[in-house]
Design an enzyme around this catalytic site. Sequence first.
Site, mmCIF file in Angstrom:
data_model
loop_
_atom_site.group_PDB
_atom_site.id
_atom_site.type_symbol
_atom_site.label_atom_id
_atom_site.label_comp_id
_atom_site.label_asym_id
_atom_site.label_seq_id
_atom_site.Cartn_x
_atom_site.Cartn_y
_atom_site.Cartn_z
ATOM 1 N N ASN A 94 0.800 -1.225 0.000
ATOM 2 C CA ASN A 94 0.000 0.000 0.000
ATOM 3 C C ASN A 94 0.838 1.284 0.000
ATOM 4 O O ASN A 94 0.385 2.313 -0.482
ATOM 5 C CB ASN A 94 -0.999 0.003 1.159
ATOM 6 C CG ASN A 94 -0.352 -0.205 2.507
ATOM 7 O OD1 ASN A 94 0.685 -0.850 2.633
ATOM 8 N ND2 ASN A 94 -0.965 0.337 3.544
ATOM 9 N N GLU A 123 4.201 -4.249 12.391
ATOM 10 C CA GLU A 123 3.312 -3.102 12.193
ATOM 11 C C GLU A 123 2.151 -3.629 11.370
ATOM 12 O O GLU A 123 2.270 -3.851 10.170
ATOM 13 C CB GLU A 123 4.068 -1.977 11.476
ATOM 14 C CG GLU A 123 3.393 -0.620 11.620
ATOM 15 C CD GLU A 123 2.239 -0.445 10.662
ATOM 16 O OE1 GLU A 123 1.073 -0.640 11.099
ATOM 17 O OE2 GLU A 123 2.482 -0.137 9.498
ATOM 18 N N CYS A 155 -3.583 1.233 7.020
ATOM 19 C CA CYS A 155 -3.971 0.655 8.305
ATOM 20 C C CYS A 155 -4.467 1.704 9.292
ATOM 21 O O CYS A 155 -5.005 1.360 10.336
ATOM 22 C CB CYS A 155 -2.833 -0.164 8.907
ATOM 23 S SG CYS A 155 -1.232 0.611 8.818
#
Length: 482
Positions: A154, A250, A288
Amino acid sequence: MSTPTAFWLAGRQATGEDSFDVTNAWDGRVVGTVSVPTAEQVEEAVAAAHAAEAAFAATPAHVRSAALDHVAKRLTERSEEIAQLISAENGKPVKWARGEVGRAVSVFRWASEEARRFNSGEAQRLDTDAGGVGRLALTRRFPRGSVLGIAPFNFPLNLVAHKVAPAIAVGAPIILKPAPATPLSALVLGEILAETEGLPAGSWSVLTVPNDQMPALVQDKRLPVISFTGSDKVGYQILDSVPRKHVTLELGGNAAAVVLADWSSEEDLEWAATRIATFANYQGGQSCISVQRVIADASVYDRLAEKIVAKVEAQVTGDPSDDATDVGPLVDENAAKRVESWVEDAVAKGAKLLTGGSREGATYAPTVLAEIPADAIVATEEIFGPVLTLQKVDGTDEAFAAVNDSRFGLQSGVFTHDLQTAFHAHRTLEVGGVIIGDAPSYRADQMPYGGVKDSGIGREGVKYAMDDYTYERVLVLTGLAL
């Protein structure tokens, strides 16, 4: 047939026996063909990294800083080219791709500055007790060893930068594994790194290995540090498989934007609705910390919901190469189909569809849902698409309880003017970051970034990743007249 783009093996270009195509999610065209390293080449890269550990750790700070500074400058010079490449391989609207390049420049610039400050040491006199008379402790940090950096699709440049820049800054060799869907930006970064001087051979590699070949790299004892950004499922599989390694994860989230009763003027609600609509959709929701949940006090809920729907409907969906486009396609059609099925599940169970809810190929329309039943998938999982949900609550305590009613805990945004409420949020919310007066999607690349619960362990952000890649080692000097 065009020659496949080479990967980077111990700082030099190399090609393997196989290759794969990188396609544009918007129109399906092939934007690049990338070579895949053989098992022997992967072994060569790992062995080179392991062999370079001592030399790289001993590299003077000015050499590491200069290399990082060079990368920042060259990214700036090639920014439009790289932004177009990010948009092509990722489907990200080019205006957001330009922002990503700018952030990567910031990461390398911060790393260059931190490299000069790193490891100056901290002295501590030990004669606070009789047994420590004449003794001085000097504490410095040293690399844990070579790093395996696993990056997602992303943010194909900036999240790669967050792996590579801190490793170079502390002198830790890194094997970077970019996402198979979006490797081209990382390979350009390899081009720029290859222009630098003074970094030992083996100090970095960019290996375009398929995901099914990752377990062997994860298990390799010569890579004692793993930095992974991606899904919680894969992240915890990695952690469980190597319990003795130092692993930073993460992971995902279902970030909440809380709008409290005191955020009630027209100007306030316009700002909140604009930020929420923008950052629920700016990566096609594929961030996210994109806004997934809007939790609003009952006193402002109706006015806010009306504004959010209007601003979501104003988002321009289309060709990511067009400067006017706000929302492009998801990474591929399967991702869009998954989002479509989750929205359909919510509506079938009683959720109210306020806008959106349609799909065309890999593009899913920006969508707003309200009255979400507790058993809907979108109520508990990370959507990772351009969908946000609305929830009405009574008061601050109920709002904060709703934020915490999640297995994730990455970041939250709280729209309030009250300073005491801001500190209450900081104290109460079970997340890694609380953003006051804005959406949860804000991130400055030098700040600590990471989550709790199923959103991961450890922290990124240049200085914090540098600490994560290193450990403290104390030197005690004896017989000193202090």
